[in-house]
Design a protein around this motif. Structure first.
Motif, PDB file in Angstrom:
ATOM      1  N   THR A 133       0.826  -1.192   0.000  1.00  0.00           N
ATOM      2  CA  THR A 133       0.000   0.000   0.000  1.00  0.00           C
ATOM      3  C   THR A 133       0.867   1.250   0.000  1.00  0.00           C
ATOM      4  O   THR A 133       2.013   1.223   0.451  1.00  0.00           O
ATOM      5  N   CYS A 134       0.316   2.305  -0.538  1.00  0.00           N
ATOM      6  CA  CYS A 134       0.948   3.630  -0.539  1.00  0.00           C
ATOM      7  C   CYS A 134      -0.159   4.654  -0.351  1.00  0.00           C
ATOM      8  O   CYS A 134      -1.199   4.563  -0.995  1.00  0.00           O
ATOM      9  N   SER A 135       0.075   5.613   0.518  1.00  0.00           N
ATOM     10  CA  SER A 135      -0.929   6.655   0.715  1.00  0.00           C
ATOM     11  C   SER A 135      -0.783   7.712  -0.369  1.00  0.00           C
ATOM     12  O   SER A 135       0.176   7.720  -1.141  1.00  0.00           O
ATOM     13  N   LYS A 136      -1.713   8.641  -0.391  1.00  0.00           N
ATOM     14  CA  LYS A 136      -1.656   9.719  -1.382  1.00  0.00           C
ATOM     15  C   LYS A 136      -0.490  10.661  -1.124  1.00  0.00           C
ATOM     16  O   LYS A 136      -0.128  11.449  -1.989  1.00  0.00           O
ATOM     17  N   ARG A 185       7.684  -1.483  -7.303  1.00  0.00           N
ATOM     18  CA  ARG A 185       9.020  -1.719  -6.769  1.00  0.00           C
ATOM     19  C   ARG A 185       8.945  -2.534  -5.469  1.00  0.00           C
ATOM     20  O   ARG A 185       9.782  -3.407  -5.235  1.00  0.00           O
ATOM     21  N   LEU A 186       7.934  -2.261  -4.626  1.00  0.00           N
ATOM     22  CA  LEU A 186       7.766  -3.052  -3.404  1.00  0.00           C
ATOM     23  C   LEU A 186       7.438  -4.503  -3.738  1.00  0.00           C
ATOM     24  O   LEU A 186       7.940  -5.430  -3.095  1.00  0.00           O
ATOM     25  N   ARG A 187       6.594  -4.720  -4.748  1.00  0.00           N
ATOM     26  CA  ARG A 187       6.256  -6.094  -5.160  1.00  0.00           C
ATOM     27  C   ARG A 187       7.490  -6.846  -5.624  1.00  0.00           C
ATOM     28  O   ARG A 187       7.682  -8.014  -5.283  1.00  0.00           O
ATOM     29  N   GLU A 188       8.348  -6.204  -6.404  1.00  0.00           N
ATOM     30  CA  GLU A 188       9.557  -6.866  -6.895  1.00  0.00           C
ATOM     31  C   GLU A 188      10.529  -7.155  -5.755  1.00  0.00           C
ATOM     32  O   GLU A 188      11.159  -8.206  -5.730  1.00  0.00           O
ATOM     33  N   ALA A 189      10.656  -6.227  -4.823  1.00  0.00           N
ATOM     34  CA  ALA A 189      11.519  -6.466  -3.661  1.00  0.00           C
ATOM     35  C   ALA A 189      10.974  -7.636  -2.837  1.00  0.00           C
ATOM     36  O   ALA A 189      11.735  -8.508  -2.399  1.00  0.00           O
ATOM     37  N   VAL A 230       2.794  -6.491   5.489  1.00  0.00           N
ATOM     38  CA  VAL A 230       2.268  -5.371   4.711  1.00  0.00           C
ATOM     39  C   VAL A 230       3.422  -4.393   4.508  1.00  0.00           C
ATOM     40  O   VAL A 230       4.029  -3.930   5.478  1.00  0.00           O
ATOM     41  N   LEU A 231       3.723  -4.096   3.245  1.00  0.00           N
ATOM     42  CA  LEU A 231       4.782  -3.163   2.889  1.00  0.00           C
ATOM     43  C   LEU A 231       4.141  -1.836   2.516  1.00  0.00           C
ATOM     44  O   LEU A 231       3.262  -1.791   1.654  1.00  0.00           O
ATOM     45  N   ILE A 232       4.582  -0.773   3.175  1.00  0.00           N
ATOM     46  CA  ILE A 232       3.998   0.547   2.981  1.00  0.00           C
ATOM     47  C   ILE A 232       5.061   1.472   2.400  1.00  0.00           C
ATOM     48  O   ILE A 232       6.116   1.678   3.016  1.00  0.00           O
ATOM     49  N   GLY A 233       4.775   2.018   1.235  1.00  0.00           N
ATOM     50  CA  GLY A 233       5.711   2.915   0.564  1.00  0.00           C
ATOM     51  C   GLY A 233       5.804   4.256   1.249  1.00  0.00           C
ATOM     52  O   GLY A 233       4.866   4.713   1.899  1.00  0.00           O
ATOM     53  N   ARG A 234       6.967   4.889   1.085  1.00  0.00           N
ATOM     54  CA  ARG A 234       7.208   6.208   1.667  1.00  0.00           C
ATOM     55  C   ARG A 234       7.330   7.255   0.570  1.00  0.00           C
ATOM     56  O   ARG A 234       7.881   6.992  -0.492  1.00  0.00           O
ATOM     57  N   ALA A 235       6.859   8.446   0.881  1.00  0.00           N
ATOM     58  CA  ALA A 235       6.866   9.545  -0.091  1.00  0.00           C
ATOM     59  C   ALA A 235       8.286   9.908  -0.490  1.00  0.00           C
ATOM     60  O   ALA A 235       9.153  10.091   0.362  1.00  0.00           O
TER      61      ALA A 235
END
Length: 144
Positions: free
Chosen positions: A72-75, A89-93, A109-114
Motif C-alpha cells: 500500500t501507498c498513501s496519497k 518496486r515493493l512487489r519486486e523487492a 504489509v509493505l507501505i511505501g514512503r513519499a
C-alpha cells in the motif's frame, strides 16, 4: 500473420521451442486484498526502514496457511502514477526477499514512503526489506 515467437502448428516444432507465453511459477506467497487483513497487520508488529514501513502479524492457528503479503501507498507518496510505481518496486523487492526470509503463517504489509520508495536504488530497497524482516522476527522483536 503469426508473431515470430509463436510456436508452429506442427508437432515437431513445438518440442524444440518454448511456448510464447511465460510459464514462470508464481510468487511463493499470496497477496492480501481484504481490508480486515490490512487492519489486523496494522495492529501488530511494525518496523520502519529508510524506504518503507513493514507491518507483520503472526496469524492465529487455523487461519489461512502460507505467507501473505500486502502492498500500500498513501496519497502522500504522490499521484496515481507515483503510487503505482512505488508499489511495483515493493512487489519486486518482496518477490526477491520474502521467499528467503518470510515465515509460514505470517502476514506482511509493505507501505511505501513519499519520495523515497520510488527513487531508492533497488538493491538498497531489498536490503531495507531484509533488515525489517530480520528485526520483526528477532527474539523480542520490535514493540507492537
Amino acid at each position: 500473420m503469426m508473431p515470430p515467437e509463436a510456436p508452429a502448428n506442427d508437432a515437431s516444432a513445438s518440442a524444440d521451442r518454448p511456448p510464447a507465453a511465460s510459464v514462470c511459477a508464481g510468487p511463493a506467497y499470496r497477496i492480501l486484498r481484504n481490508r480486515p487483513d490490512f487492519l489486523a497487520a496494522a495492529r501488530a508488529r511494525r518496523q520502519g526502514t529508510p524506504s518503507m514501513n513493514v507491518q507483520a502479524r503472526h496469524r492465529a492457528e487455523g487461519e489461512a496457511a502460507g505467507i501473505r503479503v500486502g502492498f500500500t501507498c498513501s496519497k502522500k507518496v504522490g499521484n496515481a502514477v507515483a503510487r503505482n510505481r512505488a508499489k511495483r518496486r515493493l512487489r519486486e523487492a518482496a518477490r526477491a526477499v520474502i521467499p528467503e526470509l518470510g515465515r509460514d503463517g505470517w502476514d506482511y504489509v509493505l507501505i511505501g514512503r513519499a519520495g523515497i520508495t520510488a527513487d531508492r536504488p533497488f538493491e538498497q530497497l531489498k536490503d531495507d526489506l531484509r533488515h525489517a524482516i530480520r528485526k520483526l522476527h528477532a527474539p523480542g522483536g520490535p514493540r507492537t
